[in-house]
Design an enzyme around this catalytic site. Sequence first.
Site, PDB file in Angstrom:
ATOM      1  N   SER A  30       0.825  -1.205   0.000  1.00 45.57           N
ATOM      2  CA  SER A  30       0.000   0.000   0.000  1.00 45.57           C
ATOM      3  C   SER A  30       0.858   1.254   0.000  1.00 45.57           C
ATOM      4  O   SER A  30       1.958   1.268   0.566  1.00 45.57           O
ATOM      5  CB  SER A  30      -0.902   0.000   1.238  1.00 45.57           C
ATOM      6  OG  SER A  30      -1.531   1.256   1.414  1.00 45.57           O
ATOM      7  N   TYR A  90      -2.418  -0.246   9.859  1.00 46.61           N
ATOM      8  CA  TYR A  90      -2.602  -0.782   8.509  1.00 46.61           C
ATOM      9  C   TYR A  90      -1.304  -0.651   7.719  1.00 46.61           C
ATOM     10  O   TYR A  90      -0.834  -1.610   7.099  1.00 46.61           O
ATOM     11  CB  TYR A  90      -3.733  -0.049   7.797  1.00 46.61           C
ATOM     12  CG  TYR A  90      -3.850  -0.400   6.332  1.00 46.61           C
ATOM     13  CD1 TYR A  90      -4.222  -1.674   5.931  1.00 46.61           C
ATOM     14  CD2 TYR A  90      -3.584   0.557   5.342  1.00 46.61           C
ATOM     15  CE1 TYR A  90      -4.314  -2.007   4.586  1.00 46.61           C
ATOM     16  CE2 TYR A  90      -3.685   0.233   3.999  1.00 46.61           C
ATOM     17  CZ  TYR A  90      -4.049  -1.043   3.626  1.00 46.61           C
ATOM     18  OH  TYR A  90      -4.139  -1.366   2.294  1.00 46.61           O
TER      19      TYR A  90
END
Length: 350
Positions: free
Chosen positions: A141, A166
Site C-alpha cells: 500500500s 494498517y
Amino acid sequence: MKYLVTGAAGFIGFHVCKHLLERGDEVVGLDIVNDYYDVNLKYARISELGINREKIIKGKLVTADSKPFSFIQLNLADKEALMKLFESEKFDVVINLAAQAGVRYSLSHPEAYVESNIVGFLNILEACRFHPVRHLVYASSSSVYGANEKLPFSTKDSVDHPISLYAASKKSNELMAHTYSHLFGIPSTGLRFFTVYGPWGRPDMALFLFTEAILRGEPIKVFNKGEMKRDFTYVDDIVQGVLKVADRPPKGDPNYSEKTGDISKSKAPYKVYNIGNSSPVELMDYIRAVEDGLSKKAKMELLPMQAGDVPASHADVTDLMEDTGYKPTTAVKDGVAAFLDWYKKYYSQK
C-alpha cells in the site's frame, strides 16, 4: 496458467479475476467474505464471475458452470485448510489481495489487521514454500510511506515511519516476503497501490461515500478542509499493471548492493513497485468530477485531518513502466463517470 486470487470478492480482486478469465487463464478465487462492508456487494461480484451466492458453501471449492472459475470461502488464518487447497490445486501464480483494509478502521480494530494481514500472509508464504509457485504477487500500500514528505514517493525511499497499523502491517508483508524469497527462493513482488477507484468499488472509500451523500442531499465529509491531493488510479489501469507484473517473476540481482540506494531490489528474487496514476489530483477537483457526473452540487462539512492520514500522495512509477510497459491512461473525469454509471445501474436493481 492457473491462478489463485485471494480477496476475490473484494474490489481489486474481483477485477483481477475478471481480466484473467477474459484472457483465458484458469482462476481460483478465495475470500473470507467478512462484514467489514456490505456482504451483498461481495456476493454480487462473485455472481458476476459465474457463481451465485446460494451455491457457495464455506470451506468448499465451488466451480462455475460456464467458465474456468472456482471459488472458496476461506479464512487465510486457517492454515490447515489453506495448505490442503494448495496441495490439491497446484497453482502456478498466486495474487494475494486479501487483507483487512482501511487506515481508519485500524485505529479501532487493530486485532483484525494482525489476523488477516500478518497471520494470513504468513500462511500464504508457508503455502508457497511447501507448494512452490512460479510467482507470488501481493498487495502492499502507498500507506507505507507514512510520514514521508518528499514527493513523488519512490520505492528507493525509506518507509520506516508508518502512521497507522494498517501501514505497518503492509510494511511487515514486504519484510516477510523478502525473508521467504531469500530463504526459500520464492519469487515475490509487492505492489504499493495508490487510491484505486472505479466500478464495483468499496463503500468505505471516498468516491462511494461522496456519491451516496450527494444523492441523498447530505453533506460530505471533507478532511483537512479539502487541502489534499491523491494519486487516484482507475481500477482497469491497476489491473493492467497487476497482470503485467504477474507475468514477470523477479529473478534477483546477484550483484545487488545496498550502496546502489535501490532498496526495492535484492539478491533474492524479490521486487517492490509503486502502482498508481503518477498524476495527483486535488481533492476538490475530484469532488467536482462527482458533482458534474451527478449534475448536483455537494454540501460540504470541512473537517481537520484525520489520524493516520496524509495530505498528499504521488507515485513514482518509473521502474514499473520501464520493467513492464505499464501505462495508466484513464483520466479522473472518465473514471468517475464510469463509476457513476455502474453505481446508478447497480442500485436501480436493488
